[in-house]
Scaffold this active site. Sequence first.
Site, PDB file in Angstrom:
ATOM      1  N   SER A 112       0.876  -1.178   0.000  1.00  0.00           N
ATOM      2  CA  SER A 112       0.000   0.000   0.000  1.00  0.00           C
ATOM      3  C   SER A 112       0.912   1.226   0.000  1.00  0.00           C
ATOM      4  CB  SER A 112      -0.871   0.034   1.263  1.00  0.00           C
ATOM      5  OG  SER A 112      -0.067   0.349   2.403  1.00  0.00           O
ATOM      6  N   LYS A 140       6.823   3.784   4.538  1.00  0.00           N
ATOM      7  CA  LYS A 140       7.753   3.212   5.527  1.00  0.00           C
ATOM      8  C   LYS A 140       9.044   2.757   4.838  1.00  0.00           C
ATOM      9  CE  LYS A 140       5.305   3.088   9.458  1.00  0.00           C
ATOM     10  NZ  LYS A 140       5.680   3.845  10.636  1.00  0.00           N
ATOM     11  N   THR A 150     -14.225 -11.679   9.376  1.00  0.00           N
ATOM     12  CA  THR A 150     -14.101 -11.320   7.954  1.00  0.00           C
ATOM     13  C   THR A 150     -12.707 -11.558   7.346  1.00  0.00           C
ATOM     14  OG1 THR A 150     -13.582  -9.076   8.721  1.00  0.00           O
ATOM     15  CG2 THR A 150     -15.875  -9.487   8.033  1.00  0.00           C
TER      16      THR A 150
HETATM   17  P1  NAD Z   1      -1.771   5.340  16.021  1.00  0.00           P
HETATM   18  O1  NAD Z   1      -2.374   5.991  14.833  1.00  0.00           O
HETATM   19  O2  NAD Z   1      -2.667   4.874  17.112  1.00  0.00           O
HETATM   20  O3  NAD Z   1      -0.641   6.278  16.648  1.00  0.00           O
HETATM   21  C1  NAD Z   1       0.114   7.184  15.878  1.00  0.00           C
HETATM   22  C2  NAD Z   1       0.045   8.537  16.586  1.00  0.00           C
HETATM   23  O4  NAD Z   1       0.839   9.485  15.847  1.00  0.00           O
HETATM   24  C3  NAD Z   1      -1.374   9.097  16.627  1.00  0.00           C
HETATM   25  O5  NAD Z   1      -1.719   9.471  17.942  1.00  0.00           O
HETATM   26  C4  NAD Z   1      -1.339  10.303  15.682  1.00  0.00           C
HETATM   27  O6  NAD Z   1      -2.208  11.336  16.100  1.00  0.00           O
HETATM   28  C5  NAD Z   1       0.125  10.697  15.742  1.00  0.00           C
HETATM   29  N1  NAD Z   1       0.625  11.401  14.552  1.00  0.00           N
HETATM   30  C6  NAD Z   1       0.508  11.049  13.248  1.00  0.00           C
HETATM   31  N2  NAD Z   1       1.123  11.947  12.469  1.00  0.00           N
HETATM   32  C7  NAD Z   1       1.649  12.888  13.290  1.00  0.00           C
HETATM   33  C8  NAD Z   1       2.378  14.074  13.075  1.00  0.00           C
HETATM   34  N3  NAD Z   1       2.695  14.496  11.849  1.00  0.00           N
HETATM   35  N4  NAD Z   1       2.749  14.810  14.151  1.00  0.00           N
HETATM   36  C9  NAD Z   1       2.431  14.419  15.417  1.00  0.00           C
HETATM   37  N5  NAD Z   1       1.725  13.312  15.671  1.00  0.00           N
HETATM   38  C10 NAD Z   1       1.336  12.546  14.615  1.00  0.00           C
HETATM   39  O7  NAD Z   1      -0.900   4.111  15.466  1.00  0.00           O
HETATM   40  P2  NAD Z   1      -0.173   2.942  16.272  1.00  0.00           P
HETATM   41  O8  NAD Z   1      -0.899   1.699  15.988  1.00  0.00           O
HETATM   42  O9  NAD Z   1       0.087   3.354  17.656  1.00  0.00           O
HETATM   43  O10 NAD Z   1       1.188   2.876  15.461  1.00  0.00           O
HETATM   44  C11 NAD Z   1       2.328   3.584  15.913  1.00  0.00           C
HETATM   45  C12 NAD Z   1       3.451   3.373  14.909  1.00  0.00           C
HETATM   46  O11 NAD Z   1       3.763   1.982  14.817  1.00  0.00           O
HETATM   47  C13 NAD Z   1       3.113   3.827  13.500  1.00  0.00           C
HETATM   48  O12 NAD Z   1       4.262   4.412  12.927  1.00  0.00           O
HETATM   49  C14 NAD Z   1       2.765   2.544  12.789  1.00  0.00           C
HETATM   50  O13 NAD Z   1       3.049   2.658  11.437  1.00  0.00           O
HETATM   51  C15 NAD Z   1       3.670   1.538  13.472  1.00  0.00           C
HETATM   52  N6  NAD Z   1       3.175   0.155  13.510  1.00  0.00           N
HETATM   53  C16 NAD Z   1       1.941  -0.130  14.027  1.00  0.00           C
HETATM   54  C17 NAD Z   1       1.515  -1.445  14.083  1.00  0.00           C
HETATM   55  C18 NAD Z   1       0.159  -1.819  14.621  1.00  0.00           C
HETATM   56  O14 NAD Z   1      -0.277  -2.960  14.414  1.00  0.00           O
HETATM   57  N7  NAD Z   1      -0.559  -0.941  15.305  1.00  0.00           N
HETATM   58  C19 NAD Z   1       2.360  -2.471  13.616  1.00  0.00           C
HETATM   59  C20 NAD Z   1       3.608  -2.147  13.106  1.00  0.00           C
HETATM   60  C21 NAD Z   1       4.006  -0.830  13.042  1.00  0.00           C
HETATM   61  N1  USQ Z   2      -7.418  -8.646   6.932  1.00  0.00           N
HETATM   62  C1  USQ Z   2      -8.456  -9.537   6.801  1.00  0.00           C
HETATM   63  N2  USQ Z   2      -9.648  -9.201   7.363  1.00  0.00           N
HETATM   64  C2  USQ Z   2      -9.844  -8.044   8.066  1.00  0.00           C
HETATM   65  C3  USQ Z   2      -8.768  -7.159   8.198  1.00  0.00           C
HETATM   66  C4  USQ Z   2      -7.570  -7.482   7.604  1.00  0.00           C
HETATM   67  O1  USQ Z   2      -8.325 -10.592   6.189  1.00  0.00           O
HETATM   68  O2  USQ Z   2     -10.966  -7.820   8.545  1.00  0.00           O
HETATM   69  C5  USQ Z   2      -6.102  -8.993   6.347  1.00  0.00           C
HETATM   70  C6  USQ Z   2      -5.541  -7.966   5.404  1.00  0.00           C
HETATM   71  O3  USQ Z   2      -6.045  -8.127   4.098  1.00  0.00           O
HETATM   72  C7  USQ Z   2      -4.041  -8.220   5.518  1.00  0.00           C
HETATM   73  C8  USQ Z   2      -3.874  -8.701   6.937  1.00  0.00           C
HETATM   74  O4  USQ Z   2      -5.162  -9.066   7.407  1.00  0.00           O
HETATM   75  O5  USQ Z   2      -3.683  -9.253   4.665  1.00  0.00           O
HETATM   76  C9  USQ Z   2      -3.295  -7.658   7.882  1.00  0.00           C
HETATM   77  O6  USQ Z   2      -4.108  -6.504   7.797  1.00  0.00           O
HETATM   78  P1  USQ Z   2      -4.159  -5.430   8.985  1.00  0.00           P
HETATM   79  O7  USQ Z   2      -5.195  -4.403   8.657  1.00  0.00           O
HETATM   80  O8  USQ Z   2      -4.230  -6.116  10.284  1.00  0.00           O
HETATM   81  O9  USQ Z   2      -2.667  -4.841   8.904  1.00  0.00           O
HETATM   82  P2  USQ Z   2      -1.978  -3.841   7.890  1.00  0.00           P
HETATM   83  O10 USQ Z   2      -2.924  -3.189   6.977  1.00  0.00           O
HETATM   84  O11 USQ Z   2      -0.816  -4.555   7.261  1.00  0.00           O
HETATM   85  O12 USQ Z   2      -1.419  -2.724   8.870  1.00  0.00           O
HETATM   86  C10 USQ Z   2      -1.192  -2.932  10.253  1.00  0.00           C
HETATM   87  C11 USQ Z   2      -0.995  -1.564  10.887  1.00  0.00           C
HETATM   88  C12 USQ Z   2       0.256  -0.922  10.278  1.00  0.00           C
HETATM   89  C13 USQ Z   2       1.426  -1.870  10.457  1.00  0.00           C
HETATM   90  C14 USQ Z   2       1.139  -3.235   9.843  1.00  0.00           C
HETATM   91  C15 USQ Z   2       2.214  -4.262  10.144  1.00  0.00           C
HETATM   92  O13 USQ Z   2      -2.135  -0.737  10.649  1.00  0.00           O
HETATM   93  O14 USQ Z   2       0.502   0.325  10.906  1.00  0.00           O
HETATM   94  O15 USQ Z   2       2.563  -1.323   9.837  1.00  0.00           O
HETATM   95  O16 USQ Z   2      -0.066  -3.759  10.450  1.00  0.00           O
HETATM   96  S1  USQ Z   2       2.517  -5.296   8.738  1.00  0.00           S
HETATM   97  O17 USQ Z   2       1.281  -5.944   8.377  1.00  0.00           O
HETATM   98  O18 USQ Z   2       3.539  -6.259   9.129  1.00  0.00           O
HETATM   99  O19 USQ Z   2       2.992  -4.426   7.676  1.00  0.00           O
END
Ligand code: NAD
Ligand code: USQ
Length: 385
Positions: A180, A186, A253
């Site tokens: 995406s 990233k 889903t």
């Molecule tokens: P989140 O959206 O809950 O937290 C991100 C925070 O950053 C939010 O509070 C948002 O308001 C803030 N933010 C965004 N842009 C900003 C900016 N320009 N200035 C100041 N604040 C800003 O997301 P999360 O799930 O806590 O994810 C945190 C980080 O970890 C992200 O970089 C995400 O890509 C990464 N990540 C998340 C997951 C996951 O499954 N949640 C997995 C792997 C990586």
């Molecule tokens: N998926 C389903 N059903 C759903 C939701 C998601 O089958 O209802 C599938 C998606 O198609 C995908 C997988 O589950 O194949 C993961 O989707 P996701 O929405 O859980 O995760 P993704 O979009 O990849 O993003 C999330 C976080 C992102 C982080 C990433 C880690 O939003 O910030 O970077 O997980 S990773 O997937 O390793 O890139």
Amino acid sequence: MRVLILGIDGYLGWALALRLVSKNHEVYGMDNLSTRKAVEEIGSDSAFPLPAPEERVNAVKKYLDADIKFYKGDITDKEKLKEVIKESKPDVIVDFAEQRSAPYSMKDLDHAIYTINNNLDGTLNLIYLVKEIDPSIHILKMGTMGEYGTPNFDIPESAFIEAIINGKKDKIFTPRWGGSIYHFSKIFDSYLLAYFNQLFGLTITDIMQGPVYGSRIPEIVNESLRTRFDFDEVWGTVVNRFCVEAVLGLPLTPYGKGGQTRGFISLEDSVEALRLLIEHPPKQGEYRVVNQFMEIHSVNEIAQIVKEAGEELGLHVEIKHVENPRVEAEEHYYNPERRILESLGFTPKRFMREEVKNIIEDLLPYKERLERFKDVIMPKTKWRK
Ligand code: NAD
Ligand code: USQ
């Protein structure tokens, strides 16, 4: 240590802040509240109600007897970020402050541009300001396992690999391919971090983390300390979404065939791994890549795990595959390497089978609140329209 968390108001940022104050680190945080706003815009909300940042800080004082200094601000605003870094004088800056939803980035051109600008401008500001203010600050940048895509070879855990092309050998940046615009942002971040590490000698950890799930860490001793928890089709991640679907009596889903396989990590293990990486920085001037996930599962396996957990708790749970709104491999090889966290002594504590039961139990008291958001659950955001 003095830790500045960019994106402190988010799912991971808040949980990490709680973990760090409970271990006596000094925590500063900055956030522009953009996730709150964007989630509201699509008619959704966090599953658990979120107090305003000031109230969250007060709750930390009240229940954990600790201080967090919160700055409202956008890290793409160079002057504001400069002021916050100068005032907080951190040993380490944790950068979560990005637009983190893949579907949000794929809505249309405007959302793609916003994602690229927000994420890359923030990364560049951080790099240049650390160089200017104090190049010894450790930058702990949150990337994603999705940077690697789903290649038909093993995924290494290193910045560079050796490649032989037409008989000549050289080092190349570990191959990456996004699924995406968000994932590509990233990837571009990682190229910038690796480049500026070479140019300015900055000390960087670039974490490749898989999807996180969970609603609990021991520091959440009161509802007012909860971290956000998204479940809608744009912001919800798969395990957390399936748990909400189970609670609402909606079919789970899996998209398409459901063979999509990722490396998952619980919220507890994620914040603990981050604490370890903060307390064990790389050598000054090193660019360290860490793969951060604990269990590998396909979406079909997760649906089965959530169904079983829900049924043990007395819920009736069905699984219904829906047309995949994304463009991604639905059956593929997946074998990422993971050794750095183990080498630092990390052992995971929470596993998906037990943890999804905890999530469902945490969500059940909020069932009525969740009913209001039933129509933001089915996927609408399509990669190819
Ligand atoms: P989140 O959206 O809950 O937290 C991100 C925070 O950053 C939010 O509070 C948002 O308001 C803030 N933010 C965004 N842009 C900003 C900016 N320009 N200035 C100041 N604040 C800003 O997301 P999360 O799930 O806590 O994810 C945190 C980080 O970890 C992200 O970089 C995400 O890509 C990464 N990540 C998340 C997951 C996951 O499954 N949640 C997995 C792997 C990586
Ligand atoms: N998926 C389903 N059903 C759903 C939701 C998601 O089958 O209802 C599938 C998606 O198609 C995908 C997988 O589950 O194949 C993961 O989707 P996701 O929405 O859980 O995760 P993704 O979009 O990849 O993003 C999330 C976080 C992102 C982080 C990433 C880690 O939003 O910030 O970077 O997980 S990773 O997937 O390793 O890139």
